[in-house]
Design an enzyme around this catalytic site. Structure first.
Site, PDB file in Angstrom:
ATOM      1  CG  ASN A  94      -0.672   0.123   4.168  1.00 51.25           C
ATOM      2  OD1 ASN A  94      -0.069   0.175   5.248  1.00 51.25           O
ATOM      3  ND2 ASN A  94      -0.683  -0.965   3.411  1.00 51.25           N
ATOM      4  NE  ARG A  95       2.099   2.010  -0.997  1.00 46.86           N
ATOM      5  CZ  ARG A  95       1.159   1.065  -0.831  1.00 46.86           C
ATOM      6  NH1 ARG A  95       0.630   0.862   0.372  1.00 46.86           N
ATOM      7  NH2 ARG A  95       0.783   0.306  -1.850  1.00 46.86           N
ATOM      8  CD  GLU A 149      -4.101  -6.703  -0.201  1.00 48.96           C
ATOM      9  OE1 GLU A 149      -5.292  -6.463  -0.519  1.00 48.96           O
ATOM     10  OE2 GLU A 149      -3.251  -5.829  -0.050  1.00 48.96           O
ATOM     11  CG  HIS A 170      -6.232   1.087   1.022  1.00 48.40           C
ATOM     12  ND1 HIS A 170      -5.337   0.057   0.862  1.00 48.40           N
ATOM     13  CD2 HIS A 170      -5.492   2.220   1.189  1.00 48.40           C
ATOM     14  CE1 HIS A 170      -4.102   0.544   0.909  1.00 48.40           C
ATOM     15  NE2 HIS A 170      -4.178   1.852   1.110  1.00 48.40           N
ATOM     16  CB  ALA A 171     -12.149   4.601   1.488  1.00 47.46           C
ATOM     17  NE  ARG A 183      -4.296   3.013  -2.464  1.00 49.81           N
ATOM     18  CZ  ARG A 183      -3.789   1.790  -2.311  1.00 49.81           C
ATOM     19  NH1 ARG A 183      -4.519   0.733  -2.599  1.00 49.81           N
ATOM     20  NH2 ARG A 183      -2.562   1.623  -1.867  1.00 49.81           N
ATOM     21  CD  GLU A 188      -8.404  -2.160   0.438  1.00 48.17           C
ATOM     22  OE1 GLU A 188      -8.071  -2.466   1.588  1.00 48.17           O
ATOM     23  OE2 GLU A 188      -7.577  -1.766  -0.430  1.00 48.17           O
ATOM     24  CG  HIS A 204      -5.198  -3.802   3.116  1.00 46.40           C
ATOM     25  ND1 HIS A 204      -5.097  -2.520   2.635  1.00 46.40           N
ATOM     26  CD2 HIS A 204      -4.529  -3.810   4.300  1.00 46.40           C
ATOM     27  CE1 HIS A 204      -4.400  -1.783   3.474  1.00 46.40           C
ATOM     28  NE2 HIS A 204      -4.043  -2.531   4.491  1.00 46.40           N
ATOM     29  CB  SER A 205     -10.297  -6.709  -0.246  1.00 47.55           C
ATOM     30  OG  SER A 205     -10.943  -5.492  -0.594  1.00 47.55           O
TER      31      SER A 205
HETATM   32 ZN   LIG Z   1      -5.815  -1.939   0.753  1.00 53.80          ZN
END
Ligand SMILES: [Zn+2]
Ligand SMILES: *[C@@H]1O[C@H](CO)[C@@H](O)[C@H](O)[C@H]1NC(C)=O
Length: 415
Positions: free
Chosen positions: A249-250, A381, A174-175, A232, A177, A305-306
């Site tokens: 991530n989906r 995370e 996710h961009a 994201r 993060e 991730h975060s």
């Molecule tokens: Zn993420």
């Protein structure tokens, strides 16, 4: 945020043609983060809030939504919510605490005191590898929508290249993060620079082959630096809709079709795509996972991730199903969380992804667990729990990468 403006000038000229149009960089001054509780039985209200928000920070979570809202829309969102509180008074001010980009210098520990441009991240990996040519090589995992190569580094020990089970680590899926880029680079940095002086690290490098990919969503990451810090998804367009981006991530091709853990709306932060694995980034990552599976197998997969401070394991798509080795997954996560707490006191919540956080379909760890046959798969995370969210201040980079590394070392020892 002068550094961000400069970085946009560094965008390779070859890419200029595929960037949809020159947009103004989003100015988040005066935007607030609201934590919103939804009234009961109200899909509709949730949709209206998402429409009014500039971004949903925790898409998929049902208990509450954290949304970034412009000054003009704050009253409207507050009126729709059952309850709301302000998590961050001024997103623009929080972003300023990320600090300016630091000019690139040959890799050193001070790299981990500032954020950096995408071009400099690419140089970091190249220069780190150049210092350890006998036990590392640059690797790629396909390329992005806009043609950027997904770069990584492969690190091995005394057994020689490709002789051990794989540890595969993905960052910046996710961009927005950004802390995950720094953290995954720190893993590579530690493994290579401590190999000769630290017996613990040496044993870990000799035990596995590491494949560390700090930025698996390069187009999205560049877009966070040129246009919208809170972007994201990837930057894939559709002919049928003007909204941009699939959630990488989906989009993984395992249980992608199961309803409820992703969005079919192209404008959503969790848009799953039109077909399983139809994002170019996912095609490259799937091929990488399958190739490692078919070579020496994957012992450990980490998707970093975060934010939220969680360590999660499969499954995302089903809240009651557990992997056969659930107890061992829990014990490694418990030990990682204790190691993190011992460094800094930072508290992590651990558990199976769906029942602990929320349902996700087409996610990476479900793919690596089943089709990828990885022994252990986790999502981290990282910091924090919402105060700064995706824009951790620069002075939290070093504490975060160090505590996370302690957690990962304990997992590697037990894996
Ligand atoms: Zn993420
Ligand atoms: C899956 O991994 C295990 C080792 O953890 C190995 O014994 C088994 O052969 C692998 N299966 C496949 C289908 O690759």
């Amino acid at each position: 945020m002068k550094g961000l403006v400069i970085s946009s000038l560094l965008l390779p000229l070859a890419l200029a043609g595929v960037v949809p149009r020159a947009e103004e960089k989003v100015d988040y001054s005066g935007f607030k983060v609201l934590r919103v509780a939804l009234p009961e039985s109200t899909e509709d209200i949730e949709a209206q809030i998402e429409e009014l928000a500039a971004h949903v920070l925790n898409p998929g979570k049902s208990a509450h939504l954290d949304v970034v809202v412009s000054p003009e829309n704050i009253d409207a969102v507050t009126a729709l919510a059952a309850e709301s509180s302000v998590v961050n008074e001024d997103v623009g001010a929080a972003l300023a605490e990320e600090g300016e980009f630091k000019a690139y210098a040959v890799p050193s520990e001070s790299w981990f005191t500032a954020y950096h441009s995408y071009a400099d991240h690419t140089l970091f990996l190249r220069d780190l590898q150049a210092g350890f040519t006998g036990q590392s090589e640059l690797v790629t995992a396909g390329s992005s929508v806009q043609g950027r190569v997904i770069n990584g580094i492969h690190i091995w020990g005394s057994g020689g290249k490709g002789s051990k089970p794989a540890v595969l680590i993905h960052g910046t899926v996710h961009a927005r993060e950004w802390i995950t880029t720094m953290t995954t680079e720190y893993f590579a940095w530690q493994l290579l620079t401590k190999y000769s002086s630290d017996a613990t690290i040496r044993a870990l490098v000799d035990k596995f082959d590491y494949y560390i990919m700090p930025v698996v969503n390069p187009d999205g990451f560049v877009y966070t630096q040129t246009n919208d810090r809170l972007w994201r998804k990837n930057r894939q367009t559709l002919s049928s809709n003007s909204c941009v981006g699939r959630d990488i991530n989906r989009n993984w091709p395992y249980k992608w079709e199961v309803p409820g853990g992703a969005s079919t709306n192209p404008c959503s932060e969790t848009y799953k795509g039109q077909a399983a694995g139809d994002a170019p980034e996912n095609r490259g990552l799937v091929a990488q996972v399958n190739a490692l599976r078919d070579a020496r197998g994957i012992r450990l997969y980490l998707d970093v991730h975060s934010y939220g401070q969680y360590i999660l394991w499969p499954y995302g798509y089903d809240c009651s199903l557990r992997p056969d080795n659930d107890a061992k997954l829990r014990s490694l996560a418990t030990s990682a969380a204790s190691a993190i707490r011992a460094v800094s006191g930072t508290g992590y919540t651990i558990g199976p992804a769906c029942s602990t956080l929320y349902a996700t379909t087409g996610d990476s760890t479900d793919y690596t667990d089943v089709p990828g046959n990885a022994t252990y798969s986790y999502t981290y995370e990282l910091r924090d729990t919402g105060t700064y969210g995706f824009s951790l201040p620069a002075n939290q980079i070093q504490p975060t990468v160090r505590e996370t590394w302690a957690g990962v070392v304990s997992m590697l020892q037990g894996a």
